[in-house]
Motif scaffolding. Structure first.
Motif, short mmCIF file in Angstrom:
data_model
loop_
_atom_site.label_atom_id
_atom_site.label_comp_id
_atom_site.label_asym_id
_atom_site.label_seq_id
_atom_site.Cartn_x
_atom_site.Cartn_y
_atom_site.Cartn_z
N MET A 106 0.83 -1.21 0.00
CA MET A 106 0.00 0.00 0.00
C MET A 106 0.86 1.25 0.00
SD MET A 106 -3.11 -1.02 2.61
CE MET A 106 -3.71 0.67 2.63
N TYR A 107 1.94 1.23 0.77
CA TYR A 107 2.82 2.40 0.81
C TYR A 107 3.56 2.56 -0.52
CZ TYR A 107 6.43 5.61 2.35
OH TYR A 107 7.26 6.69 2.46
N VAL A 108 4.02 1.44 -1.09
CA VAL A 108 4.69 1.50 -2.39
C VAL A 108 3.74 2.03 -3.46
CG1 VAL A 108 5.71 0.09 -4.22
CG2 VAL A 108 6.37 -0.30 -1.85
N LEU A 109 2.48 1.59 -3.41
CA LEU A 109 1.50 2.08 -4.37
C LEU A 109 1.25 3.57 -4.19
CD1 LEU A 109 -0.52 1.26 -6.61
CD2 LEU A 109 -2.21 0.85 -4.79
N PHE A 110 1.20 4.01 -2.92
CA PHE A 110 1.03 5.44 -2.65
C PHE A 110 2.19 6.25 -3.22
CE2 PHE A 110 2.40 8.84 0.30
CZ PHE A 110 1.35 9.73 0.12
N VAL A 111 3.42 5.75 -3.06
CA VAL A 111 4.58 6.47 -3.57
C VAL A 111 4.58 6.50 -5.09
CG1 VAL A 111 7.10 6.43 -3.72
CG2 VAL A 111 5.98 6.00 -1.53
N ILE A 112 4.28 5.35 -5.73
CA ILE A 112 4.31 5.29 -7.19
C ILE A 112 3.22 6.17 -7.80
CG2 ILE A 112 3.97 3.76 -9.18
CD1 ILE A 112 5.26 1.54 -7.57
N LEU A 153 13.07 11.90 -7.69
CA LEU A 153 13.86 11.67 -6.49
C LEU A 153 13.10 12.06 -5.23
CD1 LEU A 153 17.45 12.87 -7.50
CD2 LEU A 153 16.74 10.57 -6.93
N ALA A 154 12.49 13.25 -5.25
CA ALA A 154 11.85 13.78 -4.05
C ALA A 154 10.64 12.95 -3.65
CB ALA A 154 11.44 15.23 -4.27
N ASN A 155 9.85 12.49 -4.62
CA ASN A 155 8.61 11.80 -4.31
C ASN A 155 8.69 10.29 -4.46
OD1 ASN A 155 6.68 14.26 -4.14
ND2 ASN A 155 7.79 14.57 -6.04
N GLY A 156 9.79 9.79 -5.01
CA GLY A 156 9.93 8.37 -5.21
C GLY A 156 10.93 7.73 -4.30
N PHE A 157 12.21 7.87 -4.64
CA PHE A 157 13.25 7.15 -3.92
C PHE A 157 13.37 7.59 -2.46
CE2 PHE A 157 14.69 6.83 -8.37
CZ PHE A 157 14.70 5.46 -8.48
N ALA A 159 11.23 8.73 -0.48
CA ALA A 159 10.09 8.43 0.38
C ALA A 159 10.26 7.11 1.12
CB ALA A 159 8.80 8.40 -0.46
N ILE A 160 11.33 6.37 0.82
CA ILE A 160 11.58 5.10 1.50
C ILE A 160 11.99 5.34 2.96
CG2 ILE A 160 13.01 3.03 1.49
CD1 ILE A 160 13.23 3.34 -1.53
N LEU A 161 12.77 6.38 3.20
CA LEU A 161 13.27 6.64 4.56
C LEU A 161 12.15 6.88 5.56
CD1 LEU A 161 15.57 7.13 6.55
CD2 LEU A 161 15.67 9.50 5.74
N PRO A 162 11.18 7.77 5.31
CA PRO A 162 10.11 7.93 6.31
C PRO A 162 9.28 6.68 6.49
CG PRO A 162 9.58 9.13 4.30
CD PRO A 162 11.02 8.73 4.19
N GLN A 255 0.98 15.27 -0.12
CA GLN A 255 1.97 14.20 -0.05
C GLN A 255 3.06 14.48 0.98
OE1 GLN A 255 3.43 12.96 -3.82
NE2 GLN A 255 4.48 11.18 -3.00
N TYR A 256 3.56 15.71 1.02
CA TYR A 256 4.62 16.01 1.98
C TYR A 256 4.08 16.11 3.40
CZ TYR A 256 8.31 16.55 -1.43
OH TYR A 256 9.25 16.29 -2.38
N PHE A 257 2.82 16.49 3.54
CA PHE A 257 2.23 16.49 4.87
C PHE A 257 2.07 15.06 5.38
CE2 PHE A 257 -1.45 16.58 7.77
CZ PHE A 257 -0.97 17.48 8.70
N VAL A 258 1.73 14.13 4.48
CA VAL A 258 1.64 12.72 4.86
C VAL A 258 3.00 12.19 5.30
CG1 VAL A 258 1.21 10.40 3.97
CG2 VAL A 258 -0.40 12.22 3.48
#
Length: 349
Positions: A106-112, A153-157, A159-162, A255-258
């Motif tokens: 679900m998180y991966v789908l949200f990021v993609i 970069l900002a919204n894909g890769f 986003a793994i850290l948070p 997205q950044y608030f999430v």
């Protein structure tokens, strides 16, 4: 792949080693190329001052990657410690593999989907040519690809850290809550040694988590707040007649608030649960009067220091930090918006 060692199957052949390390090499080259491209664009081509924000964001993201890369072995050991503590407490945070897979997908789908939506709305909004009308007929640069790289970069890769930090914080919170319930049973059985053993494992894991992630999380929070401020200011005060631009800025805010909500509330909950567990350990000497001096000596030697998740030892993460951060963004946004409107009215007069 930065934390997982090369399997034995791949290490038998040089070709397989290159195949295993190829994604990591490509990603590092991708990050460096994006940063270099942004610097060259700003120095030799661009005339827009607001694009320096993109360079700041990229620099912070590169700093995040370097910090996480240097701590990759510690992160791998931390994940192993979380699984060991889960077995020790008979907690089901890591044992429910099906539910964990569902959350991860679900998180991966949200990021993609978020990244794809960003790309589509950005290029359809016309922002790539809004500040560069002089380059529309240029044959040297047919497409400003650094925009696409920055968004990816900002919204894909990154986003793994948070996502990982939120997972680790929720694990620690569940462990401390489980420890609180289990300690009551162990006190009834007069087994104080087991209580101290379990708490020592959890405390050391939380210290490891704080040592290896406090710097990248601090930089990520600063980066997220900076980007939130830019999106919010642009959405509220920059006049535009294009509805797609408004959708782009509002999507950035969401997205950044999430991502910010994944970090600060989860870390604050873990700190609160850790404080409750520490109070139980500090009260152990009173529950065992016959062993009072021995337990008091062990507690004073090992567990008097307060362990908490922080932002680079500057701020202890709690619930009030989120409210303060959002309030600061709103305050400075309104201030800059007011100054900008006053300045534009003076120019008109």
């Amino acid at each position: 792949m930065e934390t997982i060692p090369c399997p034995d199957f791949f290490s038998r052949s040089n070709l397989f080693k290159v195949m295993w390390n190829c994604p990591k090499i490509l990603f590092r080259s991708f990050v460096c190329f994006n940063l270099l491209n942004q610097i060259l664009w700003l120095c030799f081509i661009s005339i827009a001052q607001d694009e320096w924000t993109g360079l700041v964001v990229l620099s912070l993201e590169l700093w995040i990657y370097i910090s996480v890369f240097r701590s990759r072995n510690k992160i791998r050991l931390l994940t192993e410690d979380l699984y060991r503590i889960s077995n020790m407490l008979h907690a089901y945070t890591l044992q429910k593999k099906k539910m964990m897979k569902i959350y991860i997908w679900m998180y991966v789908l949200f990021v993609i989907l978020g990244t794809a939506f960003f790309e589509v709305t950005f290029f359809k909004s016309g922002l790539t040519t809004y500040a560069h009308d002089e380059l529309r007929n240029s044959e040297i640069i047919p497409l400003n690809v650094n925009y696409a790289f920055t968004i990816l970069l900002a919204n894909g890769f990154f986003a793994i850290l948070p996502g990982y930090y939120c997972f680790a914080c929720n694990c620690m919170k569940q462990f401390f809550l489980r420890f609180e319930r289990k300690s009551k049973v162990l006190i009834a059985h007069q087994d104080y040694q087991r209580i101290l053993e379990i708490y020592k494992e959890m405390n050391e894991s939380m210290i490891k988590m704080e040592n290896c992630l406090r710097l990248p999380i601090f930089v990520f929070v600063i980066n997220t707040l900076t980007t939130l401020f830019w999106y919010g200011y642009s959405f509220a005060f920059v006049p535009n007649d294009n509805s797609v631009i408004g959708i782009f800025f509002s999507m950035g805010l969401v997205q950044y608030f999430v991502l910010l909500m994944m970090i600060l509330p989860s870390a604050a909950a873990a700190n609160q649960a850790a404080a409750t567990a520490r109070e139980i350990v500090l009260s152990l000497p009173g529950w065992f009067p016959k062993r009072y001096s021995i337990i008091k000596l062990v507690v004073c030697r090992s567990f008097m220091h307060k362990t908490a998740l922080t932002l680079w030892n500057i701020y202890r993460i709690d619930k009030s930090l989120l409210i303060s951060a959002i309030g600061t963004l709103i305050t400075y946004g309104i201030l800059l918006g007011t100054l900008g409107s006053v300045k534009s009215s003076k120019h008109e007069n």
